[in-house]
Design a protein around this motif. Structure first.
Motif, PDB file in Angstrom:
ATOM      1  N   MET A   1      23.647  35.872  45.334  1.00  0.00           N
ATOM      2  CA  MET A   1      25.041  36.159  45.519  1.00  0.00           C
ATOM      3  C   MET A   1      25.271  37.617  45.918  1.00  0.00           C
ATOM      4  O   MET A   1      26.292  37.923  46.525  1.00  0.00           O
ATOM      5  CB  MET A   1      25.830  35.819  44.267  1.00  0.00           C
ATOM      6  N   TYR A  14      30.994  42.486  42.731  1.00  0.00           N
ATOM      7  CA  TYR A  14      31.247  41.127  43.227  1.00  0.00           C
ATOM      8  C   TYR A  14      32.139  40.361  42.251  1.00  0.00           C
ATOM      9  O   TYR A  14      33.114  39.724  42.646  1.00  0.00           O
ATOM     10  CB  TYR A  14      29.917  40.390  43.439  1.00  0.00           C
ATOM     11  N   ALA A  15      31.808  40.432  40.966  1.00  0.00           N
ATOM     12  CA  ALA A  15      32.606  39.723  39.949  1.00  0.00           C
ATOM     13  C   ALA A  15      34.041  40.251  39.915  1.00  0.00           C
ATOM     14  O   ALA A  15      34.997  39.462  39.849  1.00  0.00           O
ATOM     15  CB  ALA A  15      31.957  39.877  38.580  1.00  0.00           C
ATOM     16  N   GLU A  17      35.676  41.687  42.358  1.00  0.00           N
ATOM     17  CA  GLU A  17      36.349  41.251  43.578  1.00  0.00           C
ATOM     18  C   GLU A  17      36.790  39.799  43.474  1.00  0.00           C
ATOM     19  O   GLU A  17      37.916  39.451  43.818  1.00  0.00           O
ATOM     20  CB  GLU A  17      35.414  41.425  44.780  1.00  0.00           C
ATOM     21  N   ARG A  18      35.913  38.949  42.974  1.00  0.00           N
ATOM     22  CA  ARG A  18      36.234  37.521  42.827  1.00  0.00           C
ATOM     23  C   ARG A  18      37.393  37.302  41.864  1.00  0.00           C
ATOM     24  O   ARG A  18      38.155  36.357  42.019  1.00  0.00           O
ATOM     25  CB  ARG A  18      35.007  36.739  42.356  1.00  0.00           C
ATOM     26  N   MET A  19      37.513  38.151  40.866  1.00  0.00           N
ATOM     27  CA  MET A  19      38.575  38.023  39.870  1.00  0.00           C
ATOM     28  C   MET A  19      39.799  38.857  40.246  1.00  0.00           C
ATOM     29  O   MET A  19      40.754  38.928  39.478  1.00  0.00           O
ATOM     30  CB  MET A  19      38.046  38.425  38.489  1.00  0.00           C
ATOM     31  N   GLN A  20      39.741  39.485  41.405  1.00  0.00           N
ATOM     32  CA  GLN A  20      40.823  40.347  41.887  1.00  0.00           C
ATOM     33  C   GLN A  20      41.180  41.421  40.859  1.00  0.00           C
ATOM     34  O   GLN A  20      42.348  41.697  40.588  1.00  0.00           O
ATOM     35  CB  GLN A  20      42.047  39.523  42.281  1.00  0.00           C
ATOM     36  N   THR A  26      38.276  47.604  34.292  1.00  0.00           N
ATOM     37  CA  THR A  26      37.434  46.491  33.854  1.00  0.00           C
ATOM     38  C   THR A  26      36.504  46.943  32.737  1.00  0.00           C
ATOM     39  O   THR A  26      35.929  48.023  32.802  1.00  0.00           O
ATOM     40  CB  THR A  26      36.594  45.969  35.036  1.00  0.00           C
TER      41      THR A  26
END
Length: 84
Positions: A1, A14-15, A17-20, A26
């Motif tokens: 990924m 990446y995580a 970004e995927r969760m906006q 974070t």
């Protein structure tokens, strides 16, 4: 990924970004030196967890602090309590 694994920040970015989610807002909970370094490289707040059996015979708290953890805790019941 992702192109690079920990300690590169790719997985955490990446995580987020995927969760906006903004990486600066974070919280990462990590139990490894490479994970702490990856989270910090991603610009995230990182708390180290040393409750696993792999830290029974070594000073995980010092290791994760040295890696850059913002806070280190050893029991999930301590999650909401500030270090004293």
């Amino acid at each position: 990924m992702v192109a690079h694994g920990k300690p590169a920040p790719d997985l955490f970015l990446y995580a987020a970004e995927r969760m906006q989610a903004d990486p600066r807002h974070t919280l990462v909970i990590e139990d490894s030196i490479s994970g702490v370094k990856a989270g910090k490289a991603a610009g995230m707040t990182v708390w180290g967890f040393v409750g696993g059996s792999h830290y029974q015979s070594r000073d995980g708290k010092a290791m994760l602090h040295e890696a850059g953890a913002d806070r280190v805790f050893g029991r999930m019941t301590d999650f909401w309590q500030a270090d004293r």
